[in-house]
Design an enzyme around this catalytic site. Structure first.
Site, short mmCIF file in Angstrom:
data_model
loop_
_atom_site.label_atom_id
_atom_site.label_comp_id
_atom_site.label_asym_id
_atom_site.label_seq_id
_atom_site.Cartn_x
_atom_site.Cartn_y
_atom_site.Cartn_z
N ASP A 1 -2.38 -1.85 1.10
CA ASP A 1 -0.99 -1.41 0.67
C ASP A 1 -0.32 -2.52 0.17
O ASP A 1 0.15 -3.37 0.98
CB ASP A 1 -0.45 -0.64 1.78
N ARG B 1 -4.83 5.87 3.70
CA ARG B 1 -3.85 6.21 2.91
C ARG B 1 -4.11 6.17 1.21
O ARG B 1 -4.69 4.98 1.07
CB ARG B 1 -2.57 5.58 3.20
N HIS C 1 8.76 8.26 -1.40
CA HIS C 1 9.96 7.97 -1.35
C HIS C 1 10.27 7.30 -2.83
O HIS C 1 9.37 6.89 -3.74
CB HIS C 1 10.22 6.51 -0.49
N GLU D 1 1.97 9.33 -1.13
CA GLU D 1 1.03 8.51 -0.33
C GLU D 1 0.71 9.19 0.88
O GLU D 1 1.22 8.71 2.04
CB GLU D 1 1.90 7.24 -0.22
N ASP E 1 18.07 -24.43 9.17
CA ASP E 1 18.90 -24.43 8.18
C ASP E 1 17.85 -24.25 6.79
O ASP E 1 18.32 -24.50 5.78
CB ASP E 1 19.66 -25.54 8.10
N1 GLY Z 1 4.37 -0.09 1.28
C1 GLY Z 1 5.66 0.42 1.62
C2 GLY Z 1 5.59 1.89 1.44
O1 GLY Z 1 4.43 2.20 1.18
O2 GLY Z 1 6.33 2.51 2.06
MN MN Z 2 5.21 3.61 -0.30
MN MN Z 3 2.87 1.13 0.28
#
Ligand code: GLY
Ligand code: MN
Ligand code: MN
Length: 437
Positions: free
Chosen positions: A257, A409, A351, A381, A36
């Site tokens: 990240d 990345r 995105h 990215e 809970d």
């Molecule tokens: N950290 C999530 C992305 O890069 O999409």
């Molecule tokens: Mn991202």
């Molecule tokens: Mn990211």
């Protein structure tokens, strides 16, 4: 604080796009952590965007065709005893006053009042969300409206996902939204720069995570935008590595990240650099390749450029570079068409970013890519990931051991401006010389 002109303006625009439709938006609920115990409450992004109202068990109704009540809220009543346990509630009276609704009802009266805002509409807008019981209720409401139409000649015969109207609005950020995103970026940038300055062999990944997330809160952010990834060595090849419990070794790469949420808006930043002082030869070669791909991608983020252009640019650079290194072989066009590069670079180049980290907004209609427009924020990215057990695409060269265990990345947040773009995350360096010491 409410109603601020900002929320009123959003509702005005939203209502003007609904035509004769009625839109129903459900608040978020509490997610269970265990038994809970619940996670911190996080309002549904659509609900927050349109109301700024930050409680669970609420419903917002938008009925532009209704003479008096275009914006209706259903909220929890004040209840001092419950509020002692679960926190302050705005309550019915103050919700009307402070949040600009034309009328506010207690949530218990939803069944009693909802249909009158639907029965004259020609369309019902809703998004099927996490609350299954409420989803069912909407299905019931829709069935009732069809019967109503048969007998009385009005009522929605059509149920449409609210994103067709709302996503384009959320996709285009106002000055106020961009201001919050700048703050989310500023805090995350400080945290990344702290990590760049303080990383060293022997530390554990979570030690960097802890300090970065401390800064997110310390600077007034709501906390993490998503689970932070602090990945040293071969962990950097796992896209969503979140264990963050390994000890970092000299000679390894470190991929972080991590983004911050501020005022409900998110930043999303990745940097990769040596745990120690210098890149190895292979690390530097691949790092420079990813950086080149990222810069090429960012160049394609500008008004009137099609959405897919920035990904194609990144893929082109990465394929050329990997071919030059002998890690990909054959016909370039075929490598791209058949996605033979995907074992190295398996995700998209970016995105939309906003209230959600992976924010709403269509990228294409049918086969036609949408063009970028000012006010949009997108991540850039690209990456290259060569796991220790890397398997090349069928028929492609084996990859020598010296390249394995390298994951890279580089991620920035990019605002589309009338003249091109602005990299919001520019405060975190990414050139080779800045990542070494
Ligand atoms: N950290 C999530 C992305 O890069 O999409
Ligand atoms: Mn991202
Ligand atoms: Mn990211």
């Amino acid at each position: 604080m409410h109603p601020t002109p900002e929320y009123a303006q959003r509702r005005q625009t939203f209502l003007s796009k609904l035509g004769q439709g009625t839109a129903i938006v459900r608040s978020a609920g509490f997610a269970t952590m265990h038994n809970d115990v619940e996670y911190n409450f996080r309002q549904d992004s659509n609900f927050y965007y349109l109301t700024g109202f930050n409680e669970d068990d609420a419903v917002a109704v938008f009925a532009p065709h209704h003479g008096e009540h275009r914006f209706v809220l259903f909220v929890q009543k004040k209840d001092p005893e419950k509020e002692t346990w679960t926190g302050y509630r705005v309550g019915v009276d103050a919700a009307k006053e402070e949040y600009g609704a034309d009328i506010v009802y207690p949530i218990e009266e939803l069944g009693q009042h909802l249909f009158k805002y639907v029965e004259k509409a020609d369309k019902l807008y809703y998004h099927f969300g996490e609350d299954e019981a409420f989803n069912k209720r909407i299905v019931g409401l829709f069935q009732r409206s069809i019967r109503h139409y048969e007998r009385k000649g009005t009522g929605p015969l059509c149920l449409e996902d609210i994103s067709t109207v709302l996503a384009p609005l959320r996709l285009h950020k106002s000055e106020a939204e961009i201001g919050l995103m700048r703050k989310a970026v500023e805090i995350a940038a400080e945290a990344h720069n702290w990590a760049i300055a303080n990383r060293q062999p022997g530390l554990y990944e979570y030690e960097l995570q802890a300090e970065m997330e401390r800064l997110f809160r310390l600077r007034g952010g709501m906390g993490i935008a998503y689970p932070s990834i602090v990945a040293a060595g071969a962990n950097s090849c796992i896209l969503h590595y979140v264990e963050n419990n390994a000890q970092m070794q000299d000679g390894e790469l470190l991929l972080i990240d991590a983004g911050c949420c501020y005022g409900y808006y998110n930043s999303d930043i990745t940097r990769t650099y040596p745990v120690g002082n210098k890149f190895t030869e292979e690390q530097r070669i691949l790092y420079e390749l990813v950086l080149k791909a990222q810069l090429a991608a960012i160049e394609q983020i500008k008004p009137e450029a099609p959405w897919n252009g920035f990904h194609d640019a990144a893929v082109g650079v990465i394929v050329d570079g990997l071919m030059e290194l002998g890690l990909l072989a054959g016909d370039r066009a075929e490598i791209i068409k058949e996605e033979k590069y995907k074992p190295f670079f398996m995700h998209g180049t970016g995105h939309w970013l906003g209230l959600d980290v992976h924010d709403v907004g269509a990228r294409k209609t049918g086969e036609t890519w949408h063009n970028f427009a000012p006010g949009q924020v997108i991540t850039a990215e690209p990456g290259i990931y060569i796991r220790p057990d890397f398997k090349p695409f069928e028929g492609q060269p084996e990859v020598d051991a010296r390249w394995r265990g390298i994951g890279i990345r580089i991620e920035d947040d990019v605002l589309v401006t009338p003249s091109g773009n602005e990299v919001l995350t520019v405060a975190v360096p990414k050139v080779v010389e800045a990542m070494e010491r």
